[in-house]
Design a protein around this motif. Structure first.
Motif, PDB file in Angstrom:
ATOM      1  N   LEU A 139       0.871  -1.405  -0.109  1.00 26.73           N
ATOM      2  CA  LEU A 139      -0.289  -0.019  -0.089  1.00 26.73           C
ATOM      3  C   LEU A 139       0.796   1.380  -0.030  1.00 26.73           C
ATOM      4  CD1 LEU A 139      -2.939  -1.436   2.488  1.00 26.73           C
ATOM      5  CD2 LEU A 139      -3.398  -0.681   0.059  1.00 26.73           C
ATOM      6  N   TRP A 194     -10.865  -8.236  -1.813  1.00 28.50           N
ATOM      7  CA  TRP A 194     -10.231  -9.375  -0.603  1.00 28.50           C
ATOM      8  C   TRP A 194     -11.205 -10.028  -0.414  1.00 28.50           C
ATOM      9  CZ3 TRP A 194     -13.407  -7.768   3.873  1.00 28.50           C
ATOM     10  CH2 TRP A 194     -12.504  -8.333   5.280  1.00 28.50           C
ATOM     11  N   GLN A 205      -6.743  -6.522   6.235  1.00 32.82           N
ATOM     12  CA  GLN A 205      -7.177  -5.928   6.781  1.00 32.82           C
ATOM     13  C   GLN A 205      -7.184  -4.787   7.461  1.00 32.82           C
ATOM     14  OE1 GLN A 205     -10.146  -4.878   4.363  1.00 32.82           O
ATOM     15  NE2 GLN A 205     -11.446  -3.507   5.067  1.00 32.82           N
ATOM     16  N   GLU A 264     -10.893   4.450  -2.122  1.00 33.54           N
ATOM     17  CA  GLU A 264     -11.897   3.178  -2.372  1.00 33.54           C
ATOM     18  C   GLU A 264     -13.011   3.263  -3.240  1.00 33.54           C
ATOM     19  OE1 GLU A 264     -14.375  -0.031  -0.667  1.00 33.54           O
ATOM     20  OE2 GLU A 264     -12.018  -0.373   0.430  1.00 33.54           O
ATOM     21  N   LYS A 284     -10.380  -2.010  -4.064  1.00 36.63           N
ATOM     22  CA  LYS A 284      -9.564  -3.343  -3.579  1.00 36.63           C
ATOM     23  C   LYS A 284     -10.559  -4.782  -3.214  1.00 36.63           C
ATOM     24  CE  LYS A 284     -11.291  -4.156   0.814  1.00 36.63           C
ATOM     25  NZ  LYS A 284     -11.974  -4.092   1.886  1.00 36.63           N
ATOM     26  N   TYR A 291      -5.023  -2.389   5.872  1.00 41.70           N
ATOM     27  CA  TYR A 291      -5.852  -1.570   5.177  1.00 41.70           C
ATOM     28  C   TYR A 291      -6.027  -0.663   5.310  1.00 41.70           C
ATOM     29  CZ  TYR A 291      -8.220  -0.542   1.101  1.00 41.70           C
ATOM     30  OH  TYR A 291      -9.427  -0.193   0.142  1.00 41.70           O
ATOM     31  N   ALA A 306      -5.206  -8.472  -2.111  1.00 40.11           N
ATOM     32  CA  ALA A 306      -4.809  -9.219  -0.870  1.00 40.11           C
ATOM     33  C   ALA A 306      -4.067 -10.586  -0.919  1.00 40.11           C
ATOM     34  CB  ALA A 306      -5.265  -9.008   0.102  1.00 40.11           C
ATOM     35  N   SER A 347     -15.227  -2.808  -4.456  1.00 42.14           N
ATOM     36  CA  SER A 347     -14.352  -3.537  -3.471  1.00 42.14           C
ATOM     37  C   SER A 347     -14.847  -4.769  -3.960  1.00 42.14           C
ATOM     38  CB  SER A 347     -14.402  -2.977  -2.216  1.00 42.14           C
ATOM     39  OG  SER A 347     -13.860  -4.281  -0.735  1.00 42.14           O
ATOM     40  N   TRP A 370      -5.068  -2.803  -5.837  1.00 42.49           N
ATOM     41  CA  TRP A 370      -4.435  -3.471  -4.374  1.00 42.49           C
ATOM     42  C   TRP A 370      -5.274  -5.125  -3.987  1.00 42.49           C
ATOM     43  CZ3 TRP A 370      -5.942  -5.330   0.291  1.00 42.49           C
ATOM     44  CH2 TRP A 370      -5.213  -5.672   1.320  1.00 42.49           C
TER      45      TRP A 370
END
Length: 360
Positions: A159, A176, A187, A202, A174, A190, A240, A205, A238
């Protein structure tokens, strides 16, 4: 009559001895050729152990390389590994753990899972004097070591690089999923990062662990790209988990979106090939060598088999890998240490006894 019978008996015995001496000598699977070394290993109290590896999910090249590391280290210790896969089914994972206990394995390794699914089985194994070592599960059983990858640090590494590359201002996606201990730790980092960087927003997600995670991620990312079709709508992704990153990268490449970068976590040979590809959007990742994870987990299990008491919480040091630091020619994770400091060279978990065992 006695003399002729005795003579016949002696003649038969002599022939049998002669014939036995003429038989060809093969190599037993349990006693490989090597003379003294094989005998030494057979006599060593830590050799010839049966190890069970209980996995929540066996997916992608990361899992394959992790299993390879487990088997490689166990074989160097003269052990044998049986892998129990659970296809993401926690009830099946608990059943597999029960089966390993009932089959009286000498040691049990656990990969992922939850404390709700595993605690009772782990306690049962400990009561049966079967040592257990866990990787990436939120288990809390006294005397049972739990390995984790330094998940918050990996999230921070990627990040912070994203923020640096974007000049502190970005719209990000994101990818995840909840329900996995390492994901929950990532998380946390994050959320702290987003609070500290108000100019990073963001915009979307999503994420799910499925039988085809990378492919499903690709489809979902393609849909998001249609929602945000203009340059600047999305600055970076991003991810994860490397399975998420692979799906995102493929979606971006197919859409020709060279304006969006991907920052991931975890590393395998397949990931490395994708990062090295010309014009790849995958800019950086943070990871522990999956083979090293397997090797280290086995070492701690053998410490327990040897009557030692390693610490309950063991954190593995992650390594940061940037595309810009890699060579122009293609390499594998076996060669990555030549370009990235700290990759694949950990001696964590070794003791003098284990080094002696491996030497035999």
């Amino acid at each position: 009559m006695k003399k002729p019978l005795t003579l016949v008996f002696i003649t038969i015995i002599s022939l049998l001895v002669l014939l036995t001496g003429c038989q060809p000598k093969g190599e037993s699977a349990s006693e490989p050729a090597g003379g003294e070394a094989s005998a030494d290993q057979k006599e060593h109290p830590l050799a010839n152990k049966k190890i069970a590896l209980i996995m929540q999910i066996n997916l992608g090249t990361f899992s394959a390389q992790y299993i390879e590391g487990v088997k490689e280290q166990a074989e160097k210790f003269g052990g044998d590994v049986t892998v129990f896969t659970s296809e993401g089914d926690l009830a099946k994972m608990a059943s597999n753990l029960d089966a390993a206990i009932n089959q009286k394995f000498d040691g049990i390794l656990i990969d992922h899972g939850t404390k709700e699914a595993l605690t009772a089985g782990i306690e049962k194994a400990e009561e049966a004097d079967i040592p257990v070592v866990v990787f990436d599960a939120d288990v809390e059983v006294e005397g049972v070591p739990v390995l984790q990858q330094g998940d918050e640090q990996m999230a921070e590494m990627t990040l912070n690089k994203l923020a640096e590359d974007a000049g502190g201002k970005a719209n990000i996606v994101k990818i995840w999923v909840a329900g996995f201990a390492p994901m929950e730790r990532r998380q946390i980092a994050y959320e702290q990062f987003m609070q500290s960087n108000p100019d990073i927003k963001e915009v979307a997600s999503f994420g799910a662990a499925t039988a085809n995670t990378a492919l499903d991620t690709q489809s979902q990312m393609e849909a998001i790209l249609k929602q945000f079709p203009n340059e600047g709508d999305i600055t970076a992704v991003w991810a994860a988990w490397d399975e998420f990153a692979k799906g995102a990268v493929r979606a971006l490449e197919q859409a020709g979106r060279t304006d969006i970068k991907v920052y991931g976590i975890d590393m395998s040979d397949e990931d490395l090939q994708m990062i090295q590809a010309e014009n790849s959007p995958w800019a950086a990742t943070a990871a522990v060598d999956p083979k090293d994870i397997g090797r280290i987990q086995v070492r701690y299990l053998y410490q327990k088999i040897n009557g030692e008491s390693p610490e309950d919480k063991i954190i593995l040091d992650p390594v940061f890998v940037e595309k810009s630091k890699l060579p122009d020619h293609s390499i594998t994770t076996e060669e990555l240490h030549e370009y990235i400091d700290g990759w694949g060279v950990s001696d964590q978990g070794y003791t003098a006894d284990l080094k002696e065992l491996e030497g035999k």
